[in-house]
Enzyme design. Structure first.
Site, PDB file in Angstrom:
ATOM      1  N   HIS A  63       0.902  -1.175   0.225  1.00  0.00           N
ATOM      2  CA  HIS A  63      -0.019   0.038  -0.085  1.00  0.00           C
ATOM      3  C   HIS A  63       0.797   1.296   0.096  1.00  0.00           C
ATOM      4  O   HIS A  63       1.429   1.964   1.157  1.00  0.00           O
ATOM      5  CB  HIS A  63      -0.894  -0.099   1.179  1.00  0.00           C
ATOM      6  CG  HIS A  63      -2.056   0.911   1.070  1.00  0.00           C
ATOM      7  ND1 HIS A  63      -3.152   0.886   1.613  1.00  0.00           N
ATOM      8  CD2 HIS A  63      -1.949   2.279   0.750  1.00  0.00           C
ATOM      9  CE1 HIS A  63      -4.086   1.865   1.651  1.00  0.00           C
ATOM     10  NE2 HIS A  63      -3.205   2.773   0.953  1.00  0.00           N
ATOM     11  N   HIS A  65       1.538   5.010  -1.982  1.00  0.00           N
ATOM     12  CA  HIS A  65       1.126   6.346  -3.150  1.00  0.00           C
ATOM     13  C   HIS A  65       2.298   6.690  -3.532  1.00  0.00           C
ATOM     14  O   HIS A  65       3.236   7.417  -3.149  1.00  0.00           O
ATOM     15  CB  HIS A  65       0.345   7.275  -2.456  1.00  0.00           C
ATOM     16  CG  HIS A  65      -0.910   6.868  -1.915  1.00  0.00           C
ATOM     17  ND1 HIS A  65      -2.305   6.697  -2.467  1.00  0.00           N
ATOM     18  CD2 HIS A  65      -1.262   6.159  -0.586  1.00  0.00           C
ATOM     19  CE1 HIS A  65      -3.133   6.154  -1.573  1.00  0.00           C
ATOM     20  NE2 HIS A  65      -2.571   5.643  -0.577  1.00  0.00           N
ATOM     21  N   ARG A  67       2.018   8.766  -6.626  1.00  0.00           N
ATOM     22  CA  ARG A  67       1.541  10.094  -7.085  1.00  0.00           C
ATOM     23  C   ARG A  67       1.938  10.338  -8.706  1.00  0.00           C
ATOM     24  O   ARG A  67       1.625  11.244  -9.161  1.00  0.00           O
ATOM     25  CB  ARG A  67       2.279  11.116  -6.277  1.00  0.00           C
ATOM     26  CG  ARG A  67       2.149  11.017  -4.810  1.00  0.00           C
ATOM     27  CD  ARG A  67       0.660  11.337  -4.533  1.00  0.00           C
ATOM     28  NE  ARG A  67       0.482  11.385  -2.987  1.00  0.00           N
ATOM     29  CZ  ARG A  67      -0.419  10.926  -2.436  1.00  0.00           C
ATOM     30  NH1 ARG A  67      -1.473  10.259  -3.004  1.00  0.00           N
ATOM     31  NH2 ARG A  67      -0.567  11.254  -1.101  1.00  0.00           N
ATOM     32  N   ASN A  97      -4.948   6.142  -7.175  1.00  0.00           N
ATOM     33  CA  ASN A  97      -5.574   7.426  -7.158  1.00  0.00           C
ATOM     34  C   ASN A  97      -4.621   8.400  -7.504  1.00  0.00           C
ATOM     35  O   ASN A  97      -4.563   9.472  -6.701  1.00  0.00           O
ATOM     36  CB  ASN A  97      -6.034   7.686  -5.550  1.00  0.00           C
ATOM     37  CG  ASN A  97      -4.929   7.501  -4.535  1.00  0.00           C
ATOM     38  OD1 ASN A  97      -3.796   6.869  -4.852  1.00  0.00           O
ATOM     39  ND2 ASN A  97      -5.213   8.433  -3.405  1.00  0.00           N
ATOM     40  N   HIS A 235      -5.808  -0.447   6.001  1.00  0.00           N
ATOM     41  CA  HIS A 235      -5.302   0.454   7.091  1.00  0.00           C
ATOM     42  C   HIS A 235      -6.502   0.591   8.151  1.00  0.00           C
ATOM     43  O   HIS A 235      -7.139   1.605   8.425  1.00  0.00           O
ATOM     44  CB  HIS A 235      -5.160   1.876   6.763  1.00  0.00           C
ATOM     45  CG  HIS A 235      -6.035   2.610   5.550  1.00  0.00           C
ATOM     46  ND1 HIS A 235      -7.182   2.310   5.535  1.00  0.00           N
ATOM     47  CD2 HIS A 235      -5.438   3.107   4.419  1.00  0.00           C
ATOM     48  CE1 HIS A 235      -7.596   2.981   4.462  1.00  0.00           C
ATOM     49  NE2 HIS A 235      -6.850   3.333   3.732  1.00  0.00           N
ATOM     50  N   ASN A 281      -5.816   9.664   6.810  1.00  0.00           N
ATOM     51  CA  ASN A 281      -7.189   9.317   6.652  1.00  0.00           C
ATOM     52  C   ASN A 281      -6.929   7.636   6.539  1.00  0.00           C
ATOM     53  O   ASN A 281      -6.553   7.165   5.325  1.00  0.00           O
ATOM     54  CB  ASN A 281      -7.954   9.792   5.788  1.00  0.00           C
ATOM     55  CG  ASN A 281      -9.552   9.240   5.751  1.00  0.00           C
ATOM     56  OD1 ASN A 281      -9.917   8.851   6.790  1.00  0.00           O
ATOM     57  ND2 ASN A 281     -10.355   9.741   4.852  1.00  0.00           N
ATOM     58  N   ASP A 308       0.844   2.517   3.615  1.00  0.00           N
ATOM     59  CA  ASP A 308       0.040   3.829   3.233  1.00  0.00           C
ATOM     60  C   ASP A 308       1.025   4.982   2.827  1.00  0.00           C
ATOM     61  O   ASP A 308       0.487   6.157   3.532  1.00  0.00           O
ATOM     62  CB  ASP A 308      -1.330   4.035   4.134  1.00  0.00           C
ATOM     63  CG  ASP A 308      -2.093   4.899   3.456  1.00  0.00           C
ATOM     64  OD1 ASP A 308      -1.864   5.283   2.356  1.00  0.00           O
ATOM     65  OD2 ASP A 308      -3.176   5.451   4.160  1.00  0.00           O
ATOM     66  N   PHE A 326      -4.852  14.781   3.610  1.00  0.00           N
ATOM     67  CA  PHE A 326      -4.371  13.542   4.746  1.00  0.00           C
ATOM     68  C   PHE A 326      -3.188  13.031   4.237  1.00  0.00           C
ATOM     69  O   PHE A 326      -3.127  12.797   2.915  1.00  0.00           O
ATOM     70  CB  PHE A 326      -5.660  12.736   4.375  1.00  0.00           C
ATOM     71  CG  PHE A 326      -6.831  13.169   4.935  1.00  0.00           C
ATOM     72  CD1 PHE A 326      -7.013  12.988   6.715  1.00  0.00           C
ATOM     73  CD2 PHE A 326      -7.964  13.601   4.341  1.00  0.00           C
ATOM     74  CE1 PHE A 326      -8.262  13.396   7.164  1.00  0.00           C
ATOM     75  CE2 PHE A 326      -9.320  13.962   4.990  1.00  0.00           C
ATOM     76  CZ  PHE A 326      -9.250  13.880   6.287  1.00  0.00           C
ATOM     77  N   GLY A 327      -2.491  12.402   4.876  1.00  0.00           N
ATOM     78  CA  GLY A 327      -1.502  11.380   4.498  1.00  0.00           C
ATOM     79  C   GLY A 327      -0.162  11.610   5.071  1.00  0.00           C
ATOM     80  O   GLY A 327       0.279  12.909   5.042  1.00  0.00           O
TER      81      GLY A 327
END
Lengths: 434, 315
Positions: A63, A65, A67, A97, A235, A281, A308, A326-327
């Site tokens: 998991h 990100h 980008r 995402n 998560h 989140n 995450d 968030f993050g």
């Protein structure tokens, strides 16, 4: 031609046993050719003194990100994979995402192509459940699977319409795809920015109630039960949610789940003074949740640890707590922070870390585990439990540094990361072999 | 007592600091009865009000307070429309830094903005209300008003009625009251009494139940319907019926000699009936007057880090 390398006197961690076995390891042409006590250095080899250090299979994070495409100012496939390497992680699964969202085969292909060119480790991607992550129409699920997407998820948001999720599960099940769920009832979360409770009241920050996550989690697992699909709960942050998963696992539902290091280490109390590097989140919950999630990790409810990893620019994070995105990042700090907070004090052993952050994530993704054994490909890290690491911006390879660990010094250091015949990270002093 | 740069909330104030501020406000208030209401305390200092939320009352109160201390006051207008999401408050702070203002009075709809500004500015930052978080000068003026009525405030009982969840006034004032030994009870619609409230709060189900507790003072909060997306209660009419000071309840308030406070502006016919405004134990206007005195005390007390040198410009 690279020379053989002898790693001398390190303690080998494995998922099978909490006991560490001291052994020498010879790596030649990217393969572990010898493993045992008192090995003689092959001719012309490098000898690495690993006395007092650990060798363990390199990690895998399901998991993260990255980008790219869309927000390359926060992270790229290249920088994100370098961050992974820096943290002892040699395989990652990117979330879809991005902008545009990865919701078709072409985009999956393009991410895989960039990864093949730019990344020094295997970078995998997931695909969206719904087109544009809008929660309405199904994304090109079979096409994405065909191009190499490992799982499907609308991570960052839930699939709000339960019927759409049901259809996605029924469809994806036939391709053996796991659906990963970000669990949240958007209406209940509202404009919340942290856990709803005593601290959110005191800070005057709108809260996200635990039940927002728990209701969605419950719904998603029941849909998996009904459709016989495999759902992976991302998560998990509340002890009650974790207990729901435990119960449905016992009933034989195909549900797996992950916990992040930050939800084990931090809680809402850390947010005092509106530090947005504690904003993510789902949010940090309570001290009690920390304790019970840790217990759940130890007794096996959680299949995997996943960070995450969510990079954001300093400019964006430097807003008021409510407006900041968030993050937080996590790839570079996971292993060391888990050592610092839990392994060092004996809360759990190295075997748990290897199992939950190396072996099981790979199995979950249908990939072969990294193993320190004769004949296996070299894919391990050398960890110094007596070293320390200060997480400065210079140390970190991610483009972003939105982590609560920024500029903190923690116990433990990753001295070396080896993948095949490449040494990806090298902070060790070497002795010459004979 | 260490000098302090900013006033951001009530929690961080020591009892020594609170007593100092309440004591200092007294002489400033006495000044208002004199023909010349000004003192030269802050002559040559600049005070800037930075309001991201409309508020004539609080802004004027600060402005008058600063002027009575002989400070120069500038109102920095932030048109609500120009505050687009993603625009950095810190950019504005840089601008203010360059202007070398000594005091920034800030009001903002987001909780924690004054903390953010205070971290980056040399000027003293006074929180004039941020989101749902805090409104410390309101709390101080409330406490000052309470002390005028009850010089010994310990073990007095204050009932706070209304929207506890969204009220920064309720947060700051109740925190300060409790620091002064006051017992706090709350009454309001279920969803507006958050579970995260302090454990010491006594929670009442109805006005009748609350009256039995024998409150010395009732603090009515302004109800803001526009804050509510999914309704917390059906209508203002029903709110008044259940949680307002109706004529019947006012009769009981009068009979028992209970004091009334409200941070203003009042919604007549919602929080209270008109008659309450003419009640001799209604402290609403006194709160306004005391607001200026306590804000003078706050400005007098804070120490900006803008300049340590005395003026030595030769013309």
């Amino acid at each position: 031609m690279s020379k053989p390398t002898l790693y001398r006197g390190g303690k080998i961690a494995s998922e099978g046993s909490s006991r560490l076995r001291t052994a020498d390891v010879v790596v030649d042409k990217g393969i572990i050719t010898q493993l045992g006590a008192g090995l003689r250095a092959p001719r012309g080899s490098d000898v690495i003194d690993c006395g007092g250090k650990l060798l363990m299979p390199a990690m895998f994070d399901v998991h993260v990100h990255l980008r790219e495409p869309g927000r390359e100012d926060k992270e790229t496939i290249r920088s994100g994979s370098e961050a992974a390497i820096n943290g002892g992680v040699t395989g990652i699964v990117a979330m879809p995402n991005t902008d545009p969202a990865i919701d078709n085969g072409g985009l999956v292909q393009s991410v895989m192509d960039i990864a093949a060119e730019k990344a020094r480790i295997p970078v995998f991607t997931s695909g969206c459940i719904t087109r544009r992550r809008a929660g309405e129409e199904l994304a090109a699920i079979a096409e994405m699977k065909e191009k190499g997407a490992l799982i499907i998820t609308d991570d960052g948001s839930p699939v709000c319409d339960p019927l759409v999720l049901r259809r996605a599960m029924e469809y994806a099940r036939e391709f053996g795809l796991i659906l990963a769920s970000h669990c949240e009832v958007m209406e209940l979360s509202g404009n919340g920015a942290m856990n709803e409770g005593r601290v959110s009241y005191q800070l005057g920050i709108p809260g996200i109630p635990a039940c927002s996550e728990e209701i969605c989690l419950d719904r998603d697992i029941r849909l998996a039960q009904h459709t016989r699909a495999h759902v992976h709960i991302q998560h998990v942050t509340t002890a009650r949610g974790m207990e729901t998963i435990r119960r449905f696992k016992k009933e034989g539902v195909k549900v797996t789940c992950e916990v992040s290091p930050h939800h084990l280490i931090f809680n809402e109390e850390d947010i005092r003074d509106y530090d947005s590097s504690y904003k993510m989140n789902p949010p940090l919950r309570t001290k009690d949740d920390n304790k019970r999630l840790l217990k759940g990790l130890i007794d096996g409810v959680f299949d995997v640890i996943a960070t995450d990893h969510a990079p954001h620019t300093e400019f964006e994070k430097n807003q008021d707590f409510g407006s900041a995105p968030f993050g937080i990042t996590g790839l570079e700090t996971a292993v060391i922070s888990l050592f610092h907070h839990f392994i060092r004090s004996g809360k759990f052993g190295w075997d748990l870390l290897v199992k939950r952050y190396s072996a099981e994530p790979r199995r979950l993704m249908g990939l072969p585990e990294a193993k320190i054994a004769k004949g296996e490909k070299a894919e391990f890290l050398v960890f110094d439990p007596h070293g320390t690491t200060r997480f400065t911006k210079q140390y970190m390879r991610s483009k972003s540094s939105n982590t609560p660990f920024l500029d903190q010094e923690l116990e433990g250091a990753i001295d070396r990361v080896v993948l095949g015949n490449k040494v990806l990270v090298d902070r060790m002093k070497r002795a010459r072999g004979k | 007592m260490e000098p302090r740069k900013d006033l951001l909330d009530i929690e961080s104030l020591s009892s020594e600091e609170i007593e100092f501020l309440l004591k200092t406000a007294g002489p400033f208030k006495d000044l208002f009865e004199k023909s010349v209401k000004k003192v030269p305390t802050l002559r040559g200092k600049s005070v800037l009000t930075l309001f991201y939320e409309p508020s004539t009352r609080t802004r004027s109160s600060f402005e008058i307070a600063a002027k009575r201390l002989s400070a120069d006051v500038t109102n920095f207008s932030v048109a609500a429309s120009s505050v687009v999401k993603g625009e950095s408050v810190l950019d504005t702070v840089d601008t203010l830094q360059a202007m070398k203002v000594d005091y920034i009075i800030v009001r903002h709809p987001a909780s924690g903005i004054p903390n953010l500004i205070a971290k980056h500015a040399n000027a003293s930052v006074v929180n004039a209300g941020d989101g749902f978080h805090a409104h410390p000068t309101q709390a101080l003026l409330d406490a000052f008003t309470l002390r005028e009525v009850f010089p010994k405030s310990a073990r007095k009982r204050v009932l706070i009625v209304g929207d506890i969840l969204h009220s920064r006034v309720a947060r700051s004032t109740s925190t300060l009251f409790r620091k002064l030994g006051v017992e706090v009870g709350v009454l309001g619609p279920g969803g507006l009494i958050p579970d995260g409230k302090p454990k010491e709060f006594k929670v009442f189900r109805s006005f009748d139940e609350a009256f039995e507790w024998k409150p010395d003072l009732i603090y009515l909060l302004r109800i803001q319907l526009e804050r509510q997306k999914a309704q917390f209660f059906p209508s203002l009419h029903e709110y008044h019926q259940v949680y307002g000071v109706t004529n019947e309840r006012f009769a009981r308030v009068e009979k028992e000699g209970i004091w009334i406070m409200h941070p203003g502006p009042v919604n007549r016919g919602v929080e209270l009936v008109d008659n309450v405004m003419r009640y001799e134990r209604c402290l609403i206007n006194q709160q306004v007057e005391n607001g200026i005195a306590t804000r003078m005390a706050v400005l007098y007390w804070l120490k900006p880090q803008t300049s340590s040198r005395e003026a030595e410009v030769e013309v």
